[in-house]
Each structure stands twice: as C-alpha cells, then as structure tokens.
Design an enzyme around this catalytic site. Sequence first.
Site, PDB file in Angstrom:
ATOM      1  N   ASP A 145      12.756 -54.039   4.594  1.00 22.70           N
ATOM      2  CA  ASP A 145      13.821 -54.234   6.120  1.00 22.70           C
ATOM      3  C   ASP A 145      14.067 -56.030   5.978  1.00 22.70           C
ATOM      4  OD1 ASP A 145      15.383 -54.230   8.814  1.00 22.70           O
ATOM      5  OD2 ASP A 145      15.783 -52.599   7.752  1.00 22.70           O
ATOM      6  N   VAL A 202      23.388 -53.228   7.088  1.00 23.07           N
ATOM      7  CA  VAL A 202      24.097 -53.741   7.579  1.00 23.07           C
ATOM      8  C   VAL A 202      25.666 -54.159   7.334  1.00 23.07           C
ATOM      9  CG1 VAL A 202      23.563 -54.003   9.850  1.00 23.07           C
ATOM     10  CG2 VAL A 202      23.988 -55.671   8.722  1.00 23.07           C
ATOM     11  N   SER A 250      30.075 -47.347   3.464  1.00 19.82           N
ATOM     12  CA  SER A 250      31.135 -47.121   3.786  1.00 19.82           C
ATOM     13  C   SER A 250      32.333 -46.659   3.375  1.00 19.82           C
ATOM     14  CB  SER A 250      31.075 -46.287   5.102  1.00 19.82           C
ATOM     15  OG  SER A 250      29.514 -46.564   5.443  1.00 19.82           O
ATOM     16  N   HIS A 264      27.869 -43.859  -2.420  1.00 17.58           N
ATOM     17  CA  HIS A 264      27.853 -42.939  -0.525  1.00 17.58           C
ATOM     18  C   HIS A 264      26.958 -41.600  -0.399  1.00 17.58           C
ATOM     19  CE1 HIS A 264      31.087 -42.426   2.550  1.00 17.58           C
ATOM     20  NE2 HIS A 264      29.603 -43.244   3.716  1.00 17.58           N
ATOM     21  N   GLU A 303      29.063 -39.528  -2.617  1.00 16.74           N
ATOM     22  CA  GLU A 303      30.156 -39.890  -4.011  1.00 16.74           C
ATOM     23  C   GLU A 303      29.657 -41.152  -4.640  1.00 16.74           C
ATOM     24  OE1 GLU A 303      34.223 -39.420  -0.583  1.00 16.74           O
ATOM     25  OE2 GLU A 303      32.449 -41.273  -0.273  1.00 16.74           O
ATOM     26  N   ASN A 349      36.473 -40.613   3.256  1.00 15.99           N
ATOM     27  CA  ASN A 349      36.927 -41.255   4.976  1.00 15.99           C
ATOM     28  C   ASN A 349      38.405 -41.894   3.920  1.00 15.99           C
ATOM     29  OD1 ASN A 349      33.753 -41.216   6.109  1.00 15.99           O
ATOM     30  ND2 ASN A 349      33.598 -43.060   5.527  1.00 15.99           N
TER      31      ASN A 349
END
Length: 730
Positions: free
Chosen positions: A362, A420, A448, A469, A481, A519
């Site tokens: 990170d 992000v 996503s 995913h 996914e 989604n």
Amino acid sequence: MPNLKEITSKVQFHSNGADGHHFDHKHVHYEIDADGIVMLTFDRQGSSANIFDEDTFAELEDILSHIEGHAELSGVLIRSAKDKVFIAGADLKHMSKCVHGPATDREALKELITRGQAAFNRLANLAVPKVALIHGACLGGGLEMALACDWRVASLDKATKIGLPETQLGILPAWGGSTRLPKLIGLDSALGIAVPGKSAVGKKALALGMVDEVVHREQLEIAAKHWLKRGRRTTSTRAVNLPAVRDVVASIARKNTLKKTRGNYPAQERLIEVMKASLSVSHEQSLRNELDAVLDLAATNACRNLLNLFFLQEGAKKAPIEFEVTRDPVNIDQVAVIGAGVMGAGIAQWCAARGSHVIIKDLSLDAMAAGMNTVRKRFDEAVKRHIFTRGEAENLMENVTPVVDEVSLKSRQIVIEAAVEKMAVKQAIFKDLAETAGESTILATNTSALPIHEIAKVTPHPERVIGMHFFNPVHRMTLVEVIHTESTDPNVIADAVAFVRSIGKMPVVAKDSPGFIVNRILMPYLIEAGYLFSRHIGAHRIDKVMLDFGMPMGPLRLLDEVGLDVALHVARTLSEAMPGRFTTPEVIERLVELGDLGCKTGRGFYCYDKDSKKDGMLGVNPGALSACGNEPETGLESDSELRWRLSLLMSNEALLCLEEGVAASAGDIDLAMVMGTGYAPFLGGPLRHCETRGLSKTADQLHGFWESTGREIFKPAGYLRLHDSIFHRD
Ligand code: NAI
C-alpha cells in the site's frame, strides 16, 4: 471369543477369490479378524469420495446377506479408506435423473429410497453391535448409515463434518435419517441440524449426541473396538421427545423456519412434520412418511432448481474451461496484492490462509497497518471458529509480507490489484507492473466495473491482464468472476481459473463488458428500488417484497451495505456504457452529496446504530425522505406487482447478458447471481426463474411495465420473443 476358522466356516462368503477372510468388492471391502470382528471398508474405485450408488448398495446388500444371522460374530466396524470422505451421501446424478425425468423416474426414485431404507434396516437389525468410524465428510446417506449403527466414533480432523444437508437440495433425509436422528439426539437438536441442512465438526457432533466419542484419526479403531464391547445400544427416551414438549419444539421450529424461508423451502417444513411424527408412529410408518415426503418434494420446482445449482457448482469447481489452451495451468502460490483496503486485505488473508505466500503493498504505513489489522482480525475469527489452531493461524499469518516501498515483484506468479476504483490510479499501477513484475506474472485487477481492456492498454503485456473480481466480504463470498478481454491469453484464463479453484473459491468466467455479470444484472434492480423510493413507495415495503421473493436482503438495505458511493460509481459506469437504459435516481446522487453513504457512515436509505452488535438498523433516514421527488408512483398497489417489477429486471438483464455472450452459458449467469448476490436459490437464478415463469409471459409483463412507465429499462430482451426456452434450445 469365537475362533476365526469356526466363523469363516459358518459364514458363507462370496469370496472373490480371497484368502478366506478378506473379501474385495469394487467399492466396499470387508474382512474378519481373529476376534470375529467384521471390518467394512468403503473405498469407491477410481474416486476420492464414497457415495451410495446402485453398485455400492448391491455390494453392501451382498455383505449383509453373508453376515446376517451370525450372532457368533463379535461386531461390525464401518470405516472409509478415503482421506477426506467417510461417505458423502447419495449418488446425486442418479437422484437428479429421477427428479428431472418423466413420471416413470418417480418409480425409480421410490425404488432408490426403499432400497436404502431396507439396507440400513438390515444393518440396524444385525444381532451384533455395529460402530461407524467416522473420518471425513459424513453427510446425508453417510450419516444415515452411521445412524443405523449402535455407536459412532468420529475423528477430530477438520475434514470430519457430520450432517444431513438434504434440505439444501429441496428434499429430506429418507434413508431413515429423519426417523433415527430425533430419537438419538432429541427433536430439538435434530431439527437444529437437519432443517437448515447444516453439518457439525466432531466436537460439536459429540456435544449434540450425534457421535459417542471423538478421538484422533489414528485412534479411531481402538476407540471403536472399545464401544463394540458395550454390545448393542439400548434405546432411551429423551425428555425433550415427550409428547407435550415435542409439540412445542416443533411449533417453535416451524415459526423460526418460516421467518427465514418465508415459505419458499417446502422441504424444511415437511422435515419438521416428519421428524416430529417419527416420535409417535412406528418405525415402519415413519419410513413411509420419509418416502412420501421425498416423492412430493422431488416434484417441486424448488427441488429441481436446488439440484441444478448443485451441479452448476460442481461444474464451476471442476469442469474444463471453454478455451483452447496449449499447456497445463500453472500452480500458483506466489502472490502479490496491491492495495491493503477492504478488498486487498481480505484477498491477501484468504490466499495466505490457503498456503500462498503474499506480498501486500500500500502507499503509507498507516494504510498498511490498517490492512494488516484486518488480516489479523480475520485469522483471529478463524481461530474462534475452530478453523485454525492459534499456532496454525500464527504460522499462516507469516505468509503475508507487508511493504510500502518499491519492491521487485518478479518472483510473483500473480499480482492482484485492489487499489481504489479510479482508472488513472489503476493504469499507473499497471504501467509500473510492466517493470516490476516478472515476465510471466499474471496481472489481475479486482475492479468492480472499470473496463479491463482500458487498464490493459497501458501495459506492453495485455495478454497477461485479467479481471479477478472477488466479492465483499472476501472470507464469506465464494464467487470470483474471472474476466477476460479480447487480448487475454487463454492459458492465462485457465491459470486464473485454476488459481481461484486452488484457493477454494468458485470461478465464473465472464467477458470484459460493463459491470461484468453480477453488477450488471443487479444494478437495474437496485436502481429501480431507489427510483420507487424516490416516488414514495415505502422503504420497508420495497425491502419486504424482495425478502419474500427470496433475496437475502432487501435492495435498499443492500445499497446501504454496498455503499451508495460505490453503487453510484457502478451505476454511472453502466449508464455511460448503455446510454438511455440506466439513469441513476436522484435520491442516490443527493444522499452521496450529503455524505450519507450507507452503513459505513451510519446513514443511507436507513439510519444505523454503528455501535450495535446486532443488525443496528434504525428507521428510514429522514434525509433520504426529504431527497424524494414530488411525484408519487401510481399503479403499484399490490405487492406482487411491485415484486415483479423489481425481480423481472434481473431476469431481463440476465437475458441481455446471455444474448451478448457476457457469460458462456445460462447456467454460469444463474450461478454467478446466486453465489454473488444470494439470488433466491430455490428459484435457481434469474434465468431459471424466467424459464419457469414462461418466456412469453415474462415478455408481456415487461412490455406492460415499459408501456406504463415509458422507461427503457423495462424493454424486453429480444431473446424472450425469439425463443420458447432458455435451457432446452434445439
Ligand atoms: P479501499 O478504499 O478500502 O482500499 C483501497 C486501498 O488501496 C487503500 O488502502 C489505498 O491506500 C490503496 N491504494 C491506492 N492507490 C494505491 C497504489 N497506487 N498502490 C498501492 N495501494 C494503493 O477500497 P476497496 O473497497 O478495498 O476496493 C478496492 C478495489 O476493489 C476497487 O477497485 C473496488 O472497486 C474493488 N471492489 C470493491 C468491493 C467492495 O465491496 N469494497 C467489492 C469488489 C471489488
């Protein structure tokens, strides 16, 4: 003690050319030792699991006919030679044929049930004591056979799971399990385990009375012989089974079950009836009750759909992918995760817990510390739930190496980016990876909804870029996914699928297309829920109709869980990709502007008590109510109309995904929705639901909504008018 010669001369064995006291069948072997103990070993040929199929029953029946009536034997021990399975249950392929096939197959089902009941009755009625040595999965028919024994000894191994999962397939235990278990452990405990179809590890099974002792695997035989010496079990009546108490127990169980199932899972209700009745009718009558119940339940759509889902899951775990590959998949255990937030930390912990070595990276020490805290918390929870010992968890935790500085990732076989959700950030990371990662490192993103080909285009190696995913929370959600672009090398897809399977998750392959599968299909439904709320349809009413439909959570509550900012981002991505079809309701935009982002901020559509240990949901957020428009929605007086309006959007979008080839098959789409969103399993998925309802009926209904609202989101997929069936196309 009888001597072996005496016994073998009396017992007429079908010896298969054996040496006189050792007899091999294909799946069940048996021998008699010098003490006159019969050892039955289940060892299904060519398989890592034991199941009850026709051959296995035939062999068991053969063995029983040879030992029946020989009271001079000392007893029977039953064990498995498999590493992780005692007996996993019935042959579901055969069962499925009976359930899906024509009426004549009902006769086959009847035969299958009566055959199992008779075999286990014969086992139970042997004059000598019987002990089941349970190591590994002892499920369904496996436990039903063990229940026909006098005693059960289980290993302490993690692989040992004991239970009756039949209701999860829409049926109930019908080889005597629904009859024997309540007598053994009491109606309350029997219902507690069998109604939801749960299983228990050794210690829990001991506490419940399902087994008589738990020992280390190596000590099973010694312990079992000790139990043999006790002779046959004498039955005792448990106080909880007395008439007055059992009525109360059954009625509480029924009430609690209905609260959860909302009447959608008939097997659970029927099981309560059959188990309760088993305490007041004869053994034979109770077995007839089991049989009648299974024959009725097998004819329900719920049973068909749940069985279908079982096979879809098996396929996702094992079936080869539909791409031509030129090599075997690589065994991946060297992983890097970029981003130590909610998802990155979750993925790193999960991979480490399954033995992968993980570098997690990170930007700052603070972010890294927070990520490592999450990793530790997950391991602590796993220790509490007896998944790992403290020592094992500490060792596995060592598999995670946190870094904040630049570090070479050349030794990594896969890098999973979970930073992000911003294209520029992801592209910068993938540009860097061209330098820092190895020549064959798979470059995966957990995005996503961002287009993966856009991320891939900044690297010189788009053939190694893939979407992976994971769903939130990573430790609970099994689905991943696996998303390929047009440039992704099929070998890389196969590697990614194999990796997902190796860490115990379930891959569904999807094409790089807005929102992928889950989604994409979920979003119109969530958007519609927000739209209806903004037109003064009550939040509780919206959520309740979808809970009744069978979703695990209402759509507005789900939006709060996901985070309205995250949902808005996905909705915008989809509306940009499909202009005119998706429009984000203003109420969601307004709540995001207010900073009411859902559960994480304590306010979204609802208000939440963030300190509450339970659900924490308070009333509807007044801020959300004041963000509603002035125009109320009309024509939705009935709850069923409201339910169709919301649920058919998922089926319609699923059909569009099928038409566009976003997934390879209708089954993949249904599986992804059930595993990724909890879409009502008894309906089998949005496509199966549409099929059951009828394609033209669905088209008419959607057309009606399209006409009455004038909104494109309801335009029926062309597929509905072109075909009669989704699953049985010529
Ligand atoms: P988050 O905001 O909790 O964590 C992101 C982390 O990435 C932060 O710790 C941040 O410091 C770090 N980061 C940012 N730029 C970085 C860089 N250049 N190098 C290394 N680390 C960097 O976000 P969350 O929720 O974990 O999401 C991560 C990804 O997963 C996003 O793409 C999101 O869309 C996706 N995702 C999120 C789900 C969710 O429910 N939160 C579900 C599935 C996917």
